[in-house]
Enzyme design. Structure first.
Site, PDB file in Angstrom:
ATOM      1  N   VAL A 170      13.585  31.337   4.819  1.00  0.00           N
ATOM      2  CA  VAL A 170      12.636  31.673   5.891  1.00  0.00           C
ATOM      3  C   VAL A 170      11.173  31.422   5.511  1.00  0.00           C
ATOM      4  O   VAL A 170      10.305  31.449   6.383  1.00  0.00           O
ATOM      5  CB  VAL A 170      12.802  33.125   6.397  1.00  0.00           C
ATOM      6  CG1 VAL A 170      14.145  33.315   7.085  1.00  0.00           C
ATOM      7  CG2 VAL A 170      12.596  34.134   5.272  1.00  0.00           C
ATOM      8  N   LYS A 174       9.035  47.240   5.525  1.00  0.00           N
ATOM      9  CA  LYS A 174       9.814  47.689   6.695  1.00  0.00           C
ATOM     10  C   LYS A 174       8.910  48.337   7.743  1.00  0.00           C
ATOM     11  O   LYS A 174       9.179  48.253   8.936  1.00  0.00           O
ATOM     12  CB  LYS A 174      10.917  48.666   6.268  1.00  0.00           C
ATOM     13  CG  LYS A 174      12.032  48.046   5.432  1.00  0.00           C
ATOM     14  CD  LYS A 174      12.757  46.915   6.137  1.00  0.00           C
ATOM     15  CE  LYS A 174      14.050  46.538   5.421  1.00  0.00           C
ATOM     16  NZ  LYS A 174      14.605  45.246   5.918  1.00  0.00           N
ATOM     17  N   THR A 188      25.458  46.739  -0.589  1.00  0.00           N
ATOM     18  CA  THR A 188      25.428  45.284  -0.370  1.00  0.00           C
ATOM     19  C   THR A 188      24.694  44.648  -1.556  1.00  0.00           C
ATOM     20  O   THR A 188      24.164  45.352  -2.422  1.00  0.00           O
ATOM     21  CB  THR A 188      24.649  44.923   0.913  1.00  0.00           C
ATOM     22  OG1 THR A 188      23.288  45.360   0.740  1.00  0.00           O
ATOM     23  CG2 THR A 188      25.239  45.563   2.150  1.00  0.00           C
ATOM     24  N   LEU A 189      24.610  43.311  -1.520  1.00  0.00           N
ATOM     25  CA  LEU A 189      23.896  42.590  -2.579  1.00  0.00           C
ATOM     26  C   LEU A 189      22.432  43.035  -2.645  1.00  0.00           C
ATOM     27  O   LEU A 189      21.911  43.359  -3.718  1.00  0.00           O
ATOM     28  CB  LEU A 189      23.989  41.086  -2.293  1.00  0.00           C
ATOM     29  CG  LEU A 189      23.512  40.135  -3.370  1.00  0.00           C
ATOM     30  CD1 LEU A 189      24.379  40.284  -4.615  1.00  0.00           C
ATOM     31  CD2 LEU A 189      23.583  38.691  -2.855  1.00  0.00           C
ATOM     32  N   ALA A 190      21.764  43.077  -1.499  1.00  0.00           N
ATOM     33  CA  ALA A 190      20.352  43.468  -1.471  1.00  0.00           C
ATOM     34  C   ALA A 190      20.179  44.899  -1.990  1.00  0.00           C
ATOM     35  O   ALA A 190      19.254  45.189  -2.752  1.00  0.00           O
ATOM     36  CB  ALA A 190      19.801  43.340  -0.047  1.00  0.00           C
ATOM     37  N   SER A 192      27.704  41.743   3.533  1.00  0.00           N
ATOM     38  CA  SER A 192      26.420  41.723   4.249  1.00  0.00           C
ATOM     39  C   SER A 192      26.522  42.442   5.593  1.00  0.00           C
ATOM     40  O   SER A 192      27.504  42.282   6.318  1.00  0.00           O
ATOM     41  CB  SER A 192      25.987  40.286   4.511  1.00  0.00           C
ATOM     42  OG  SER A 192      25.734  39.614   3.305  1.00  0.00           O
ATOM     43  N   TYR A 239      12.106  52.656  -3.366  1.00  0.00           N
ATOM     44  CA  TYR A 239      12.112  51.701  -2.240  1.00  0.00           C
ATOM     45  C   TYR A 239      10.750  51.002  -2.153  1.00  0.00           C
ATOM     46  O   TYR A 239      10.651  49.849  -1.767  1.00  0.00           O
ATOM     47  CB  TYR A 239      12.477  52.412  -0.935  1.00  0.00           C
ATOM     48  CG  TYR A 239      13.017  51.479   0.121  1.00  0.00           C
ATOM     49  CD1 TYR A 239      14.207  50.792  -0.080  1.00  0.00           C
ATOM     50  CD2 TYR A 239      12.337  51.273   1.316  1.00  0.00           C
ATOM     51  CE1 TYR A 239      14.707  49.934   0.891  1.00  0.00           C
ATOM     52  CE2 TYR A 239      12.828  50.421   2.284  1.00  0.00           C
ATOM     53  CZ  TYR A 239      14.018  49.756   2.064  1.00  0.00           C
ATOM     54  OH  TYR A 239      14.494  48.900   3.025  1.00  0.00           O
ATOM     55  N   ALA A 299      12.507  41.655  -2.209  1.00  0.00           N
ATOM     56  CA  ALA A 299      11.378  42.087  -3.043  1.00  0.00           C
ATOM     57  C   ALA A 299      11.759  41.831  -4.487  1.00  0.00           C
ATOM     58  O   ALA A 299      12.951  41.867  -4.840  1.00  0.00           O
ATOM     59  CB  ALA A 299      11.075  43.566  -2.831  1.00  0.00           C
ATOM     60  N   ILE A 338      23.954  51.253   2.611  1.00  0.00           N
ATOM     61  CA  ILE A 338      25.277  50.607   2.563  1.00  0.00           C
ATOM     62  C   ILE A 338      25.285  49.716   1.330  1.00  0.00           C
ATOM     63  O   ILE A 338      24.307  48.992   1.086  1.00  0.00           O
ATOM     64  CB  ILE A 338      25.506  49.735   3.826  1.00  0.00           C
ATOM     65  CG1 ILE A 338      25.478  50.593   5.094  1.00  0.00           C
ATOM     66  CG2 ILE A 338      26.823  48.977   3.715  1.00  0.00           C
ATOM     67  CD1 ILE A 338      25.601  49.782   6.389  1.00  0.00           C
ATOM     68  N   GLY A 365      20.952  35.904   7.399  1.00  0.00           N
ATOM     69  CA  GLY A 365      21.110  37.036   6.477  1.00  0.00           C
ATOM     70  C   GLY A 365      22.511  37.307   5.981  1.00  0.00           C
ATOM     71  O   GLY A 365      22.736  38.343   5.349  1.00  0.00           O
TER      72      GLY A 365
END
Ligand code: NAD
Length: 259
Positions: free
Chosen positions: A68, A166, A197-199, A22, A159, A98, A195, A16
């Site tokens: 994965v 999740k 981040t890229l995601a 990250s 979300y 997603a 936070i 990840g």
């Protein structure tokens, strides 16, 4: 508190890391500082260019490709780890995906393909990785952690399908903990506050989430990669020896507020 020897000699496999922002990279740096040896995987060649220099910068011995959803690649990662290290102590799962169109608008419009893809990459992958890790951890026990978010429990606008993924992830943590506990393998989730981040940048209105969290959380701030890394150190070291199957919030207390 010094953590220099907290994970002395521990062998850690990380899924990840995409870049220096990250969450997995924050955890990796903390584990390296605590004396652990680390191996990394990267999703594709574009990300390899980001991940390799980071990994080499902390003396990583193993840097391997792994999508994965690719069973052969997953198996090869664990084979390579077994060959190089003869076992594994800690597995970090910080992988989620997603489709962008499923992270905005109405959840009810989620396509079958988008739903299954989010669940496969963000939740099932933990099961697949845990299954591969078990034989490598069996001798000395081990610790597996994954990353979740509040949207698993409560409806968070935009979300959407990731909240459902999740929820599956957190339930998977409990079932995996029950299966692997007799082999002294612990499985836990950290539910982190937002936070950047890229995601996170794929979620519509993410900046607004940061603002609301800061305003409403008891600590009146957002959390950092270092905050999450601290909890990861606790969970993966002997400090967390009695903890398994849990989802631990690292969110400056946001989730406890009713209004
Ligand atoms: P990130 O973009 O840095 O990390 C997400 C990682 O998932 C990337 O490294 C990406 O390569 C990987 N990934 C996506 N599809 C993959 C696939 N098919 N195979 C292998 N790897 C794949 O963002 P991040 O925020 O550090 O995300 C890490 C974890 O933390 C995710 O599970 C995310 O949902 C969770 N999380 C993030 C926040 C936040 O606000 N950033 C909050 C709570 C939980």
């Amino acid at each position: 508190m010094g953590t220099e020897n907290l994970l002395a000699g521990k062998r850690v496999l990380v899924f990840g890391v995409a870049n220096e922002r990250s969450i997995a990279w924050g955890i990796s740096q903390a584990m390296h500082a605590a004396g652990a040896r680390l191996a990394f995987t990267y999703l594709n060649e574009a990300l390899e260019r980001r991940v390799r220099p980071l990994a080499e910068g902390i003396g990583s011995e193993l840097i391997l490709p792994c999508d994965v959803t690719n069973e052969a690649q997953v198996r090869e990662v664990f084979r390579a780890v077994q060959e190089a290290w003869g076992g594994l102590d800690i597995l970090i799962h910080a992988v989620a995906f997603a489709n962008k169109e499923d992270l905005e608008g109405r959840f009810v419009d989620t396509s079958r393909d988008g739903y299954l893809k989010a669940i496969e990459i963000s939740a099932y992958s933990l099961v697949a990785l845990a299954r591969e890790a078990e034989p490598l951890m069996k001798e000395n026990g081990g610790s597996i952690i994954t990353l979740s978010y509040y949207g698993a429990e409560k409806v968070v606008p935009n979300y959407n399908v990731m909240g459902v993924a999740k929820a599956a992830l957190e339930a998977s943590v409990r079932y995996l903990a029950a299966d692997l506990g007799p082999s002294a393998i612990r499985v836990n989730a950290i539910s982190a506050g937002p936070i950047k981040t890229l995601a996170a940048s794929g979620i519509r209105g993410f900046r607004g989430m940061l603002g609301i969290a800061e305003e409403k959380a008891p600590l009146r701030r957002n959390v950092t990669q270092a905050d999450v890394a601290g909890a990861a150190l606790f969970l993966c070291s002997d400090l967390g020896a009695g903890v398994t199957g849990e989802t631990i919030y690292v969110d400056a207390g946001y989730n406890i507020m009713g209004m």
